[in-house]
Write an enzyme that holds these catalytic residues in place. Structure first.
Site, PDB file in Angstrom:
ATOM      1  N   TYR A  51     -53.273 -12.034-103.805  1.00 22.10           N
ATOM      2  CA  TYR A  51     -53.316 -13.397-104.398  1.00 22.10           C
ATOM      3  C   TYR A  51     -52.715 -13.505-105.669  1.00 22.10           C
ATOM      4  CZ  TYR A  51     -56.771 -14.296-100.758  1.00 22.10           C
ATOM      5  OH  TYR A  51     -57.246 -14.387 -99.397  1.00 22.10           O
ATOM      6  N   GLN A 161     -63.874 -11.169 -92.055  1.00 19.34           N
ATOM      7  CA  GLN A 161     -63.459 -12.549 -92.394  1.00 19.34           C
ATOM      8  C   GLN A 161     -62.275 -12.805 -91.470  1.00 19.34           C
ATOM      9  OE1 GLN A 161     -61.063 -14.049 -96.429  1.00 19.34           O
ATOM     10  NE2 GLN A 161     -63.017 -13.160 -96.872  1.00 19.34           N
TER      11      GLN A 161
HETATM   12  P1  NAP Z   1     -59.019 -24.075 -97.046  1.00 16.34           P
HETATM   13  O1  NAP Z   1     -60.272 -23.943 -97.857  1.00 16.34           O
HETATM   14  O2  NAP Z   1     -59.073 -24.397 -95.753  1.00 16.34           O
HETATM   15  O3  NAP Z   1     -58.299 -25.569 -97.986  1.00 16.34           O
HETATM   16  C1  NAP Z   1     -58.164 -25.543 -99.307  1.00 16.34           C
HETATM   17  C2  NAP Z   1     -57.345 -26.845 -99.677  1.00 16.34           C
HETATM   18  O4  NAP Z   1     -58.362 -27.822 -99.280  1.00 16.34           O
HETATM   19  C3  NAP Z   1     -56.956 -27.052-101.117  1.00 16.34           C
HETATM   20  O5  NAP Z   1     -55.698 -27.593-100.973  1.00 16.34           O
HETATM   21  C4  NAP Z   1     -58.146 -27.958-101.608  1.00 16.34           C
HETATM   22  O6  NAP Z   1     -57.486 -28.341-102.568  1.00 16.34           O
HETATM   23  C5  NAP Z   1     -58.270 -28.730-100.374  1.00 16.34           C
HETATM   24  N1  NAP Z   1     -59.887 -28.882-100.389  1.00 16.34           N
HETATM   25  C6  NAP Z   1     -60.951 -28.234-100.521  1.00 16.34           C
HETATM   26  N2  NAP Z   1     -62.131 -28.647-100.806  1.00 16.34           N
HETATM   27  C7  NAP Z   1     -61.513 -30.315-100.549  1.00 16.34           C
HETATM   28  C8  NAP Z   1     -62.454 -31.473-100.556  1.00 16.34           C
HETATM   29  N3  NAP Z   1     -63.760 -31.471-100.856  1.00 16.34           N
HETATM   30  N4  NAP Z   1     -61.675 -32.802-100.528  1.00 16.34           N
HETATM   31  C9  NAP Z   1     -60.279 -32.553-100.363  1.00 16.34           C
HETATM   32  N5  NAP Z   1     -59.470 -31.503-100.249  1.00 16.34           N
HETATM   33  C10 NAP Z   1     -60.288 -30.101-100.642  1.00 16.34           C
HETATM   34  O7  NAP Z   1     -57.838 -23.121 -97.301  1.00 16.34           O
HETATM   35  P2  NAP Z   1     -57.700 -21.722 -97.670  1.00 16.34           P
HETATM   36  O8  NAP Z   1     -57.485 -21.613 -99.066  1.00 16.34           O
HETATM   37  O9  NAP Z   1     -56.613 -21.084 -96.804  1.00 16.34           O
HETATM   38  O10 NAP Z   1     -59.028 -20.946 -97.390  1.00 16.34           O
HETATM   39  C11 NAP Z   1     -60.107 -20.622 -98.054  1.00 16.34           C
HETATM   40  C12 NAP Z   1     -60.101 -19.240 -98.869  1.00 16.34           C
HETATM   41  O11 NAP Z   1     -60.183 -18.121 -97.531  1.00 16.34           O
HETATM   42  C13 NAP Z   1     -58.809 -18.820 -99.247  1.00 16.34           C
HETATM   43  O12 NAP Z   1     -58.715 -19.306-100.545  1.00 16.34           O
HETATM   44  C14 NAP Z   1     -58.983 -17.403 -99.352  1.00 16.34           C
HETATM   45  O13 NAP Z   1     -60.063 -16.925-100.509  1.00 16.34           O
HETATM   46  C15 NAP Z   1     -59.535 -16.983 -98.008  1.00 16.34           C
HETATM   47  N6  NAP Z   1     -58.608 -16.767 -97.073  1.00 16.34           N
HETATM   48  C16 NAP Z   1     -58.372 -15.400 -96.380  1.00 16.34           C
HETATM   49  C17 NAP Z   1     -57.550 -15.142 -95.487  1.00 16.34           C
HETATM   50  C18 NAP Z   1     -57.394 -13.676 -95.106  1.00 16.34           C
HETATM   51  O14 NAP Z   1     -56.338 -13.219 -94.448  1.00 16.34           O
HETATM   52  N7  NAP Z   1     -58.620 -12.739 -95.228  1.00 16.34           N
HETATM   53  C19 NAP Z   1     -56.476 -15.947 -95.088  1.00 16.34           C
HETATM   54  C20 NAP Z   1     -56.549 -17.270 -95.773  1.00 16.34           C
HETATM   55  C21 NAP Z   1     -57.518 -17.543 -96.525  1.00 16.34           C
HETATM   56  P3  NAP Z   1     -57.845 -28.212-104.132  1.00 16.34           P
HETATM   57  O15 NAP Z   1     -57.416 -26.771-104.263  1.00 16.34           O
HETATM   58  O16 NAP Z   1     -56.613 -29.183-104.769  1.00 16.34           O
HETATM   59  O17 NAP Z   1     -58.996 -28.633-104.635  1.00 16.34           O
END
Ligand code: NAP
Length: 276
Positions: A51, A161
């Protein structure tokens, strides 16, 4: 914030943690959001050397500097670095950026061209050296998860995960039951579909009755299986607070059934190929 045992480690971990992907975009906001999340009990912080090319680990390090003991700190090794030696040096680099002596869990980010046995040997060495407390995998399908258990032995793989949100429930068919059988915790990532969350009449109706929001209802549904955790990412204080609010929400069996019908996993059920 409800907590539950994290796979074979038995450590109590909050059902909702904090993702950190893309947090390098606004350092100050991200640090404030992570700290607010900690205050609200979202002490599982998920990051990765990938990241921001290491920048996000530095941000996490700054956010948790005064509170390391409260945090269940997770990072991930890039598959290309996951050789026996490479895994150890990658972990040491992550620890420096995170200003931490140890990780609570260290994951292989996705299956690698390096033999899995070499990565696992490195993980076990890191455990012996007290640099990590446990280790797990990510983006492993059911076959790859079985391979990991076969190589490592029982009760060694702490978690897998994997992607999990209402419009992507594919893990429920094979990955989730396989991991449950081996007591491997499932950590659902992208619980809002990477920000593409769409509300639904059923979520809104349940939210109204329970005094919650549709997103809180959606998050809560994802952890209705006792082996599952979710790690929404939010760099906005209001979002962190909303997500943490799902931590004590209770859904009835009827609520779960209605959401299940509104977002039918059946249509999504094709064998999840993942990578291995
Ligand atoms: P996500 O959590 O599904 O979505 C994040 C987005 O949703 C951001 O734009 C955030 O905005 C918004 N958001 C969050 N809470 C909200 C709310 N209550 N109301 C409105 N919008 C909201 O996406 P993700 O980042 O892909 O997944 C979460 C975590 O999983 C990652 O950050 C990472 O740590 C992990 N991950 C792991 C892998 C892997 O391959 N292992 C792949 C993808 C993700 P703001 O930031 O502006 O608040």
């Amino acid at each position: 914030m409800e907590q539950r045992p994290f796979g074979p480690t038995g450590i109590q971990v909050p059902v909702f943690g904090q993702g950190t992907w893309n947090m390098e975009r606004d350092r100050a906001l991200s640090i404030a959001a992570l700290r607010r999340g900690l205050e609200l009990g979202m002490t599982h912080i998920d990051t990765a050397e990938m990241y921001g090319n290491g920048e996000v680990e530095e941000i996490v390090g700054e956010a948790i500097a005064e509170r390391r003991q409260e945090v269940f700190l997770v990072s991930k090794v890039m598959p290309e670095n996951a050789s026996r030696r490479g895994t150890i040096t990658a972990c040491e680099r992550s620890l420096r950026r995170l200003r931490a002596d140890y990780l609570d869990c260290y994951l292989l980010h996705w299956p690698s061209r390096h033999p899995l046995g070499d990565t696992i040997e490195a993980f076990e060495q890191l455990v012996r050296d007290a640099k990590i407390k446990s280790w797990g995998v990510s983006n492993f399908n059911e076959g790859a998860a079985e391979d990991a258990v076969r190589i490592a032995g029982p009760n060694r793989v702490a978690c897998n995960q994997v992607p999990y949100h209402l419009e992507d429930r594919k893990i429920e068919q094979f990955v989730l039951p396989t991991c449950a059988r081996h007591q491997i915790a499932i950590v659902g990532y992208s619980p809002f579909g990477q920000g593409r969350f769409r509300s639904h009449r059923v979520l809104e109706e349940i939210a109204r009755v329970r005094g919650a929001t549709p997103r809180q209802v959606a998050l809560r549904f994802l952890v209705h299986d006792p082996n599952v955790f979710a790690i929404p990412k939010a760099a906005t204080l209001r979002h962190v607070e909303e997500n943490a609010g799902a931590g004590n929400l209770h859904l009835t069996e009827d609520d779960i059934r209605r959401i299940d019908e509104a977002f039918p996993a059946g249509r999504q059920r094709r064998r999840w190929l993942g990578l291995r």
